[in-house]
Design a protein around this motif. Structure first.
Motif, short mmCIF file in Angstrom:
data_model
loop_
_atom_site.label_atom_id
_atom_site.label_comp_id
_atom_site.label_asym_id
_atom_site.label_seq_id
_atom_site.Cartn_x
_atom_site.Cartn_y
_atom_site.Cartn_z
N LEU A 20 0.69 -1.09 0.02
CA LEU A 20 -0.01 -0.09 -0.03
C LEU A 20 0.80 1.15 -0.03
N THR A 23 2.79 1.75 -3.51
CA THR A 23 1.83 2.25 -4.57
C THR A 23 1.65 3.64 -4.27
N GLY A 24 1.16 3.88 -2.88
CA GLY A 24 0.94 5.24 -2.70
C GLY A 24 1.89 6.18 -2.87
N ARG A 33 4.91 7.88 -10.78
CA ARG A 33 3.71 7.69 -11.55
C ARG A 33 3.84 7.72 -12.98
N HIS A 47 -3.75 0.58 -6.23
CA HIS A 47 -3.79 0.92 -5.02
C HIS A 47 -4.82 0.95 -4.20
N THR A 119 0.75 8.75 5.66
CA THR A 119 1.69 8.01 5.23
C THR A 119 3.24 8.43 5.57
#
Length: 369
Positions: A20, A23-24, A33, A47, A119
């Protein structure tokens, strides 16, 4: 659940959480990206799927985790409470980001900030926690923190009750919002007083990792009518048309917005009128980017009747390369992915093309706010 089952849940939780986070962070960092876009890997969808799986793991294990940690060392309790808090923040902000078209701009902007900061807060803890477990390294935590000695009196006498925990969580949220708010207004603090002030900051998204590089005098835009008659216009030709300035809010489909942006350029209705005047109304327009990969399509009325523009300046200055210099499309009622950068070709067609994000993702063809 017995201890062995909880251990398995712990390992699954760690694996899914790392996926997670990876991908974030890849979605946050422009280079990664863009790289996934080039590989045609639907990173946003991946995600979201991982996030749904993570939600399931948390809901299944949260009660048993609290029972397990009830009589364990303070560090175990801290781990449980930390991830419950982060899970709540990720879940609530993620839902608001996904359904961002239903909430006000300030809600969606702060949801993005909370999602990001949650995050960044957890990453150092995961690195320390993982390093100690993977390499069997003794992290120099106090013995009482790991439950091997009695808790010192100065701590045991001030054990946190429910009210103390609530206060701590509220204080944490206040600092989180304060930090996010300062970051949000930072563009305002860094521009001169005589310029148009705005709220928010741009996140640059591209589908390639290299920006097309044009000099203003070399740039041209090709316009093709239904008979495939092609004409190339230069910046000199563009300056012969009337230029207008508007102040508008720029919205991204990922949830962030920049409010009060000054945009200057020409209305497409003034540019395209000679090319569609003798054609029926049911024609379409495809706009191509100079990166030779990105494009999007519109009905002719979306561009002409809804005051879409070709933009050359932002906040009184020429566009930066990352913003689409020297020319980008802008539609005031659509999300940013419809605003094609580095416009080099405008084609009138009898049928409507599917755009880049309709072909490579699940974005709406019209993209209305």
């Amino acid at each position: 659940m017995n201890r062995k089952q909880l251990a398995w849940i712990h390992h699954i939780h760690a694996t899914v959480l790392i996926l997670l986070l990876l991908t974030g962070i890849s979605l946050y960092v422009s280079f990664f990206r863009t790289l996934f876009n080039e590989w045609k890997i639907p990173l946003v969808a991946i995600h979201i799927v991982i996030a749904i799986f993570y939600i399931g793991i948390m809901l299944i294990s949260i009660y048993q985790a609290f029972l397990y940690g009830k009589k364990r060392a303070p560090i175990k309790k801290f781990n449980i409470w930390l991830f419950v808090l982060l899970f709540s923040l990720w879940l609530s902000s993620g839902i608001l980001m996904y359904f961002q078209h239903l909430v006000p701009v300030w809600v969606r902007n702060n949801s993005v900030i909370i999602h990001d900061w949650s995050t960044w807060i957890v990453i150092p803890w995961i690195l320390i926690h993982g390093y100690g477990h993977l390499f069997n390294v003794r992290i120099p935590w106090p013995n009482w923190w790991r439950g091997r000695k009695q808790v010192p009196d100065w701590i045991s006498e001030n054990k946190l009750g429910r009210r103390d925990i609530t206060k701590s969580l509220l204080l944490f949220l206040v600092f989180l919002f304060l930090g996010g708010w300062i970051r949000w207004i930072s563009p305002i603090l860094s521009i001169p007083e005589n310029e148009e002030k705005r709220r928010g900051y741009f996140r640059i998204y591209n589908v390639t990792n290299d920006y097309p590089r044009y000099e203003e005098e070399d740039w041209k835009v090709a316009i093709e009518d239904l008979n495939q008659v092609r004409e190339e216009l230069t910046m000199k030709d563009m300056r012969k048309l009337p230029w207008y300035s508007i102040v508008d809010d720029f919205h991204c489909v990922t949830g962030w917005s920049v409010r009060g942006v000054e945009l200057r350029g020409i209305y497409l209705k003034n540019l395209l009128e000679p090319y569609y005047a003798n054609h029926p109304n049911d024609i379409y327009v495809t706009v191509y980017s100079g990166d030779e990969l990105y494009y999007d399509s519109f009905t002719i009325s979306q561009l002409l009747d809804e005051e879409a523009m070709l933009i050359f300046e932002l906040d009184g200055l020429p566009l930066k390369r990352s913003q689409g210099f020297p020319c980008r499309l802008y539609h005031p009622n659509m999300y940013g992915y419809k605003s094609v950068k580095w416009v080099t070709r405008i084609q009138l067609t009898a049928g409507r093309e599917q755009g880049y994000w309709q072909t490579n993702g699940d974005y709406d063809l019209d993209g209305y706010l």
